[in-house]
Design an enzyme around this catalytic site. Structure first.
Site, PDB file in Angstrom:
ATOM      1  N   LYS A  23       0.855  -1.195   0.000  1.00  0.00           N
ATOM      2  CA  LYS A  23       0.000   0.000   0.000  1.00  0.00           C
ATOM      3  C   LYS A  23       0.889   1.241   0.000  1.00  0.00           C
ATOM      4  O   LYS A  23       1.823   1.342   0.789  1.00  0.00           O
ATOM      5  CB  LYS A  23      -0.886   0.006   1.251  1.00  0.00           C
ATOM      6  CG  LYS A  23      -1.705   1.280   1.433  1.00  0.00           C
ATOM      7  CD  LYS A  23      -2.298   1.363   2.837  1.00  0.00           C
ATOM      8  CE  LYS A  23      -1.253   1.567   3.906  1.00  0.00           C
ATOM      9  NZ  LYS A  23      -0.628   2.926   3.891  1.00  0.00           N
ATOM     10  N   PRO A  66       9.192  -5.553   3.678  1.00  0.00           N
ATOM     11  CA  PRO A  66       9.758  -5.302   4.999  1.00  0.00           C
ATOM     12  C   PRO A  66       8.665  -5.034   6.019  1.00  0.00           C
ATOM     13  O   PRO A  66       7.563  -4.599   5.679  1.00  0.00           O
ATOM     14  CB  PRO A  66      10.646  -4.071   4.781  1.00  0.00           C
ATOM     15  CG  PRO A  66      10.127  -3.437   3.531  1.00  0.00           C
ATOM     16  CD  PRO A  66       9.563  -4.527   2.690  1.00  0.00           C
ATOM     17  N   VAL A  67       8.957  -5.302   7.277  1.00  0.00           N
ATOM     18  CA  VAL A  67       7.989  -5.180   8.370  1.00  0.00           C
ATOM     19  C   VAL A  67       8.077  -3.794   8.997  1.00  0.00           C
ATOM     20  O   VAL A  67       9.144  -3.178   9.031  1.00  0.00           O
ATOM     21  CB  VAL A  67       8.260  -6.273   9.426  1.00  0.00           C
ATOM     22  CG1 VAL A  67       7.349  -6.112  10.633  1.00  0.00           C
ATOM     23  CG2 VAL A  67       8.068  -7.646   8.803  1.00  0.00           C
ATOM     24  N   ALA A  68       6.918  -3.285   9.486  1.00  0.00           N
ATOM     25  CA  ALA A  68       6.842  -1.973  10.141  1.00  0.00           C
ATOM     26  C   ALA A  68       7.441  -0.893   9.249  1.00  0.00           C
ATOM     27  O   ALA A  68       8.312  -0.127   9.657  1.00  0.00           O
ATOM     28  CB  ALA A  68       7.560  -2.001  11.501  1.00  0.00           C
ATOM     29  N   GLY A  80       5.503   1.214   6.749  1.00  0.00           N
ATOM     30  CA  GLY A  80       4.687   2.277   6.175  1.00  0.00           C
ATOM     31  C   GLY A  80       4.052   1.954   4.843  1.00  0.00           C
ATOM     32  O   GLY A  80       3.512   2.840   4.186  1.00  0.00           O
ATOM     33  N   GLY A 108       2.154  -3.617   5.015  1.00  0.00           N
ATOM     34  CA  GLY A 108       2.411  -5.028   4.824  1.00  0.00           C
ATOM     35  C   GLY A 108       1.510  -5.921   5.659  1.00  0.00           C
ATOM     36  O   GLY A 108       0.898  -6.861   5.149  1.00  0.00           O
ATOM     37  N   SER A 120      -1.345  -5.095   7.140  1.00  0.00           N
ATOM     38  CA  SER A 120      -2.737  -4.894   6.735  1.00  0.00           C
ATOM     39  C   SER A 120      -3.031  -5.588   5.417  1.00  0.00           C
ATOM     40  O   SER A 120      -4.100  -6.188   5.229  1.00  0.00           O
ATOM     41  CB  SER A 120      -3.039  -3.394   6.620  1.00  0.00           C
ATOM     42  OG  SER A 120      -2.944  -2.761   7.876  1.00  0.00           O
ATOM     43  N   ALA A 121      -2.094  -5.513   4.481  1.00  0.00           N
ATOM     44  CA  ALA A 121      -2.271  -6.198   3.203  1.00  0.00           C
ATOM     45  C   ALA A 121      -2.346  -7.704   3.410  1.00  0.00           C
ATOM     46  O   ALA A 121      -3.150  -8.394   2.765  1.00  0.00           O
ATOM     47  CB  ALA A 121      -1.131  -5.844   2.253  1.00  0.00           C
ATOM     48  N   ASP A 160      -5.924   0.313   8.328  1.00  0.00           N
ATOM     49  CA  ASP A 160      -5.581   0.201   6.909  1.00  0.00           C
ATOM     50  C   ASP A 160      -6.244  -0.990   6.222  1.00  0.00           C
ATOM     51  O   ASP A 160      -6.148  -1.136   5.005  1.00  0.00           O
ATOM     52  CB  ASP A 160      -4.062   0.077   6.732  1.00  0.00           C
ATOM     53  CG  ASP A 160      -3.358   1.419   6.811  1.00  0.00           C
ATOM     54  OD1 ASP A 160      -4.030   2.453   6.658  1.00  0.00           O
ATOM     55  OD2 ASP A 160      -2.131   1.428   7.020  1.00  0.00           O
TER      56      ASP A 160
END
Length: 301
Positions: free
Chosen positions: A21, A106-108, A110, A113, A115-116, A148
Protein backbone atom coordinates in the site's frame (compact mmCIF):
# COMPACT_ATOMS: atom_id res chain seq x y z
CA UNK A 1 -23.98 -16.98 10.09
CA UNK A 2 -24.50 -13.22 10.09
CA UNK A 3 -27.18 -11.78 7.88
CA UNK A 4 -24.73 -10.17 5.46
CA UNK A 5 -22.81 -13.39 4.83
CA UNK A 6 -24.08 -16.00 2.39
CA UNK A 7 -22.85 -19.54 1.81
CA UNK A 8 -21.48 -21.12 -1.35
CA UNK A 9 -19.47 -24.30 -1.88
CA UNK A 10 -16.03 -24.19 -0.24
CA UNK A 11 -13.06 -24.39 -2.56
CA UNK A 12 -9.63 -25.99 -2.70
CA UNK A 13 -6.41 -24.26 -1.70
CA UNK A 14 -6.18 -20.70 -3.03
CA UNK A 15 -3.61 -17.92 -3.27
CA UNK A 16 -4.18 -14.23 -2.61
CA UNK A 17 -1.78 -11.38 -3.39
CA UNK A 18 -1.03 -8.82 -0.67
CA UNK A 19 0.11 -5.72 -2.56
CA UNK A 20 2.18 -2.99 -0.95
CA UNK A 21 0.00 0.00 0.00
CA UNK A 22 1.37 3.40 -0.99
CA UNK A 23 0.21 6.73 0.44
CA UNK A 24 0.80 8.98 -2.56
CA UNK A 25 0.10 11.86 -0.20
CA UNK A 26 -0.97 11.91 3.46
CA UNK A 27 -2.41 14.84 5.38
CA UNK A 28 -3.22 14.71 9.10
CA UNK A 29 -6.43 16.75 9.36
CA UNK A 30 -7.42 16.37 13.01
CA UNK A 31 -7.60 14.16 16.06
CA UNK A 32 -10.55 12.40 17.66
CA UNK A 33 -11.27 12.45 21.37
CA UNK A 34 -10.11 8.83 21.61
CA UNK A 35 -6.65 9.80 20.30
CA UNK A 36 -6.98 8.45 16.76
CA UNK A 37 -5.82 10.87 14.10
CA UNK A 38 -7.98 11.84 11.12
CA UNK A 39 -6.34 11.49 7.74
CA UNK A 40 -6.72 12.58 4.14
CA UNK A 41 -4.75 10.39 1.77
CA UNK A 42 -4.64 9.17 -1.80
CA UNK A 43 -3.86 5.48 -1.48
CA UNK A 44 -2.65 3.29 -4.32
CA UNK A 45 -0.91 -0.05 -4.60
CA UNK A 46 2.31 -1.34 -6.12
CA UNK A 47 2.80 -4.50 -8.11
CA UNK A 48 5.02 -6.02 -5.41
CA UNK A 49 3.88 -7.64 -2.22
CA UNK A 50 3.45 -10.69 -0.03
CA UNK A 51 1.60 -13.87 -0.91
CA UNK A 52 -1.02 -15.68 1.16
CA UNK A 53 -1.89 -19.33 0.52
CA UNK A 54 -4.81 -20.96 2.35
CA UNK A 55 -5.82 -24.60 2.24
CA UNK A 56 -8.09 -27.06 4.04
CA UNK A 57 -6.99 -28.26 7.47
CA UNK A 58 -8.33 -29.80 10.68
CA UNK A 59 -7.09 -26.81 12.68
CA UNK A 60 -5.78 -23.25 12.20
CA UNK A 61 -2.07 -22.91 11.48
CA UNK A 62 0.33 -20.37 10.02
CA UNK A 63 3.68 -21.00 8.36
CA UNK A 64 5.87 -18.07 7.30
CA UNK A 65 8.53 -18.18 4.61
CA UNK A 66 10.12 -15.69 2.23
CA UNK A 67 13.07 -13.28 2.49
CA UNK A 68 11.60 -11.26 5.37
CA UNK A 69 10.11 -14.15 7.34
CA UNK A 70 12.63 -13.72 10.13
CA UNK A 71 11.20 -10.32 11.03
CA UNK A 72 7.97 -12.00 12.17
CA UNK A 73 9.50 -14.91 14.06
CA UNK A 74 8.98 -13.29 17.47
CA UNK A 75 5.34 -12.29 16.91
CA UNK A 76 3.07 -14.24 19.29
CA UNK A 77 -0.10 -13.70 17.22
CA UNK A 78 0.17 -12.56 13.61
CA UNK A 79 -2.57 -10.42 12.06
CA UNK A 80 -3.13 -13.25 9.59
CA UNK A 81 -4.37 -15.51 12.40
CA UNK A 82 -6.47 -12.72 13.89
CA UNK A 83 -8.07 -12.15 10.49
CA UNK A 84 -8.89 -15.84 10.17
CA UNK A 85 -10.50 -15.98 13.60
CA UNK A 86 -12.47 -12.77 13.00
CA UNK A 87 -13.90 -14.01 9.71
CA UNK A 88 -14.77 -17.40 11.17
CA UNK A 89 -16.59 -15.77 14.09
CA UNK A 90 -18.54 -13.44 11.79
CA UNK A 91 -19.45 -16.24 9.37
CA UNK A 92 -20.23 -18.83 12.01
CA UNK A 93 -17.79 -21.37 10.58
CA UNK A 94 -14.92 -23.25 12.24
CA UNK A 95 -11.58 -21.44 12.10
CA UNK A 96 -9.76 -24.22 10.27
CA UNK A 97 -7.17 -23.53 7.59
CA UNK A 98 -3.52 -24.12 6.80
CA UNK A 99 -2.16 -20.68 5.97
CA UNK A 100 1.24 -19.86 4.49
CA UNK A 101 2.53 -16.30 4.36
CA UNK A 102 5.40 -15.62 1.97
CA UNK A 103 6.82 -12.43 3.45
CA UNK A 104 8.54 -10.30 0.80
CA UNK A 105 7.79 -6.80 2.11
CA UNK A 106 9.76 -5.30 5.00
CA UNK A 107 7.99 -5.18 8.37
CA UNK A 108 6.84 -1.97 10.14
CA UNK A 109 7.62 -0.03 7.00
CA UNK A 110 4.69 2.28 6.17
CA UNK A 111 3.46 0.29 3.18
CA UNK A 112 0.73 -1.64 4.93
CA UNK A 113 2.41 -5.03 4.82
CA UNK A 114 0.55 -6.42 7.81
CA UNK A 115 -2.74 -4.89 6.74
CA UNK A 116 -2.27 -6.20 3.20
CA UNK A 117 -1.57 -9.67 4.62
CA UNK A 118 -4.71 -9.50 6.74
CA UNK A 119 -6.82 -8.35 3.78
CA UNK A 120 -5.42 -11.07 1.52
CA UNK A 121 -6.16 -13.64 4.23
CA UNK A 122 -9.78 -12.52 4.44
CA UNK A 123 -10.17 -12.71 0.66
CA UNK A 124 -8.56 -16.13 0.44
CA UNK A 125 -10.53 -17.61 3.33
CA UNK A 126 -13.81 -16.33 1.91
CA UNK A 127 -13.11 -18.51 -1.12
CA UNK A 128 -11.80 -21.47 0.87
CA UNK A 129 -14.67 -21.51 3.35
CA UNK A 130 -17.36 -20.67 0.81
CA UNK A 131 -18.63 -17.51 2.47
CA UNK A 132 -19.56 -14.29 0.67
CA UNK A 133 -19.57 -11.23 2.90
CA UNK A 134 -20.79 -8.05 1.29
CA UNK A 135 -18.29 -5.19 1.07
CA UNK A 136 -19.68 -3.41 4.13
CA UNK A 137 -19.45 -6.47 6.35
CA UNK A 138 -15.98 -7.38 5.15
CA UNK A 139 -14.79 -3.80 5.70
CA UNK A 140 -16.24 -3.91 9.23
CA UNK A 141 -14.30 -7.09 9.96
CA UNK A 142 -11.18 -5.52 8.48
CA UNK A 143 -11.48 -2.30 10.48
CA UNK A 144 -11.66 -4.34 13.69
CA UNK A 145 -8.15 -5.57 12.85
CA UNK A 146 -6.56 -2.28 11.77
CA UNK A 147 -7.29 1.10 10.20
CA UNK A 148 -5.58 0.20 6.91
CA UNK A 149 -7.49 -3.05 6.38
CA UNK A 150 -10.52 -1.53 4.58
CA UNK A 151 -8.43 0.16 1.90
CA UNK A 152 -6.29 -2.96 1.48
CA UNK A 153 -9.47 -4.96 1.01
CA UNK A 154 -10.51 -2.53 -1.72
CA UNK A 155 -7.20 -3.21 -3.48
CA UNK A 156 -7.49 -0.28 -5.89
CA UNK A 157 -6.68 3.46 -5.78
CA UNK A 158 -8.89 5.11 -3.17
CA UNK A 159 -9.32 8.48 -1.51
CA UNK A 160 -9.12 7.71 2.21
CA UNK A 161 -10.42 9.79 5.12
CA UNK A 162 -11.45 9.34 8.75
CA UNK A 163 -9.03 7.00 10.50
CA UNK A 164 -8.96 4.93 7.33
CA UNK A 165 -12.53 3.69 7.19
CA UNK A 166 -14.01 6.43 4.97
CA UNK A 167 -13.25 5.45 1.40
CA UNK A 168 -14.20 6.94 -1.94
CA UNK A 169 -13.13 6.00 -5.45
CA UNK A 170 -10.07 7.94 -6.55
CA UNK A 171 -9.88 9.63 -9.94
CA UNK A 172 -8.36 7.44 -12.61
CA UNK A 173 -4.60 7.34 -12.27
CA UNK A 174 -2.24 7.18 -15.26
CA UNK A 175 0.27 4.40 -15.91
CA UNK A 176 3.41 4.97 -13.85
CA UNK A 177 6.18 3.10 -12.08
CA UNK A 178 7.43 3.20 -8.50
CA UNK A 179 10.74 2.49 -6.85
CA UNK A 180 10.27 1.50 -3.21
CA UNK A 181 13.19 1.82 -0.81
CA UNK A 182 13.37 0.81 2.85
CA UNK A 183 16.55 1.15 4.94
CA UNK A 184 15.64 -2.09 6.76
CA UNK A 185 14.94 -0.25 9.99
CA UNK A 186 11.47 -0.50 11.51
CA UNK A 187 9.63 2.60 12.70
CA UNK A 188 6.73 2.66 15.16
CA UNK A 189 3.63 4.37 13.77
CA UNK A 190 2.43 5.55 17.23
CA UNK A 191 5.86 7.03 17.90
CA UNK A 192 5.75 9.02 14.67
CA UNK A 193 2.29 10.43 15.40
CA UNK A 194 3.39 11.30 18.94
CA UNK A 195 6.44 13.14 17.62
CA UNK A 196 4.37 15.21 15.19
CA UNK A 197 4.20 18.88 16.27
CA UNK A 198 2.82 20.68 13.22
CA UNK A 199 -0.68 22.12 12.90
CA UNK A 200 -3.32 20.04 11.18
CA UNK A 201 -3.56 20.20 7.39
CA UNK A 202 -6.58 20.80 5.21
CA UNK A 203 -8.08 18.02 3.15
CA UNK A 204 -6.92 18.11 -0.46
CA UNK A 205 -8.50 15.24 -2.39
CA UNK A 206 -7.34 14.85 -5.95
CA UNK A 207 -9.73 16.51 -8.37
CA UNK A 208 -9.68 15.21 -11.93
CA UNK A 209 -7.57 12.50 -13.50
CA UNK A 210 -3.92 13.31 -14.25
CA UNK A 211 -3.16 12.76 -17.93
CA UNK A 212 0.20 11.07 -17.37
CA UNK A 213 2.85 10.37 -14.75
CA UNK A 214 4.25 13.90 -15.04
CA UNK A 215 0.82 15.41 -14.34
CA UNK A 216 0.37 13.03 -11.40
CA UNK A 217 3.73 14.11 -9.99
CA UNK A 218 2.73 17.78 -10.32
CA UNK A 219 -0.56 17.16 -8.50
CA UNK A 220 1.17 15.26 -5.72
CA UNK A 221 3.82 17.97 -5.37
CA UNK A 222 1.03 20.33 -4.25
CA UNK A 223 0.38 17.95 -1.38
CA UNK A 224 2.71 16.20 1.03
CA UNK A 225 3.17 13.68 3.79
CA UNK A 226 2.65 15.32 7.17
CA UNK A 227 4.49 12.50 8.94
CA UNK A 228 7.78 12.92 7.09
CA UNK A 229 9.31 15.55 9.41
CA UNK A 230 8.72 13.64 12.66
CA UNK A 231 9.77 10.37 11.02
CA UNK A 232 13.06 11.90 9.86
CA UNK A 233 13.68 13.28 13.35
CA UNK A 234 13.20 9.81 14.80
CA UNK A 235 15.09 8.02 12.03
CA UNK A 236 17.43 10.36 10.11
CA UNK A 237 18.30 7.71 7.53
CA UNK A 238 14.87 8.38 5.98
CA UNK A 239 16.25 11.72 4.84
CA UNK A 240 19.14 9.89 3.21
CA UNK A 241 16.71 7.55 1.44
CA UNK A 242 14.62 10.43 0.13
CA UNK A 243 17.72 12.24 -1.13
CA UNK A 244 19.03 9.11 -2.84
CA UNK A 245 15.73 8.51 -4.64
CA UNK A 246 15.34 12.16 -5.65
CA UNK A 247 18.85 12.06 -7.08
CA UNK A 248 17.94 9.47 -9.71
CA UNK A 249 17.79 11.10 -13.18
CA UNK A 250 14.28 9.92 -14.10
CA UNK A 251 12.63 10.47 -10.73
CA UNK A 252 9.56 12.71 -10.92
CA UNK A 253 8.81 12.81 -7.18
CA UNK A 254 10.34 11.33 -4.03
CA UNK A 255 8.19 10.87 -0.92
CA UNK A 256 7.79 8.81 2.23
CA UNK A 257 4.82 6.45 2.40
CA UNK A 258 2.63 6.29 5.51
CA UNK A 259 4.58 6.69 8.72
CA UNK A 260 7.78 5.35 7.14
CA UNK A 261 10.37 4.17 6.86
CA UNK A 262 9.68 3.12 3.27
CA UNK A 263 9.97 5.88 0.68
CA UNK A 264 9.08 5.82 -2.98
CA UNK A 265 10.05 7.48 -6.21
CA UNK A 266 7.53 8.08 -8.98
CA UNK A 267 8.72 7.33 -12.52
CA UNK A 268 7.13 7.64 -15.94
CA UNK A 269 8.21 4.25 -17.26
CA UNK A 270 9.63 0.88 -16.42
CA UNK A 271 13.05 1.57 -17.92
CA UNK A 272 13.69 4.58 -15.71
CA UNK A 273 12.37 2.87 -12.60
CA UNK A 274 14.37 -0.31 -13.04
CA UNK A 275 17.58 1.58 -13.75
CA UNK A 276 17.03 3.74 -10.67
CA UNK A 277 16.38 0.64 -8.56
CA UNK A 278 19.57 -0.94 -9.89
CA UNK A 279 21.64 2.11 -9.02
CA UNK A 280 20.09 2.45 -5.57
CA UNK A 281 20.71 -1.22 -4.80
CA UNK A 282 24.33 -0.96 -5.99
CA UNK A 283 24.97 2.09 -3.84
CA UNK A 284 23.16 0.82 -0.75
CA UNK A 285 23.47 -2.93 -0.46
CA UNK A 286 21.86 -2.90 2.99
CA UNK A 287 18.62 -1.28 1.77
CA UNK A 288 15.54 -3.08 0.47
CA UNK A 289 14.83 -1.82 -3.06
CA UNK A 290 12.06 -2.83 -5.46
CA UNK A 291 10.76 -1.43 -8.75
CA UNK A 292 7.10 -2.09 -9.52
CA UNK A 293 4.24 -0.68 -11.57
CA UNK A 294 1.64 1.54 -9.97
CA UNK A 295 -1.50 -0.63 -9.85
CA UNK A 296 -4.26 1.52 -11.35
CA UNK A 297 -7.18 -0.89 -11.74
CA UNK A 298 -7.02 -3.14 -8.71
CA UNK A 299 -4.88 -5.93 -7.28
CA UNK A 300 -7.50 -8.67 -7.07
CA UNK A 301 -7.91 -11.43 -9.65
Amino acid sequence: MTQSLSSRPAGDAVESFAAAKINLYLHVTGRRDDGYHLLDSLVAFAGVGDLIRVGPSDDLSLAIDGPNAGSLAAEPDNIVLRAARALAAAAGVPAKAAITLTKRLPVASGIGGGSADGAATLRGLCRLWGVSPDETELARIGLSLGADLPVCLAGRPMQMAGIGEVLAAAPNLPPAWLVLVNPRVGLSTPAVFKARQAVFSAQAPLVGSPSDAHALASALAERGNDLTEPAVRLLPVIGDVLAAIAGQPSCLLARMSGSGATCFGLFADRTGAEEAARQLALGHADWWVAAAPLVIRGTQV
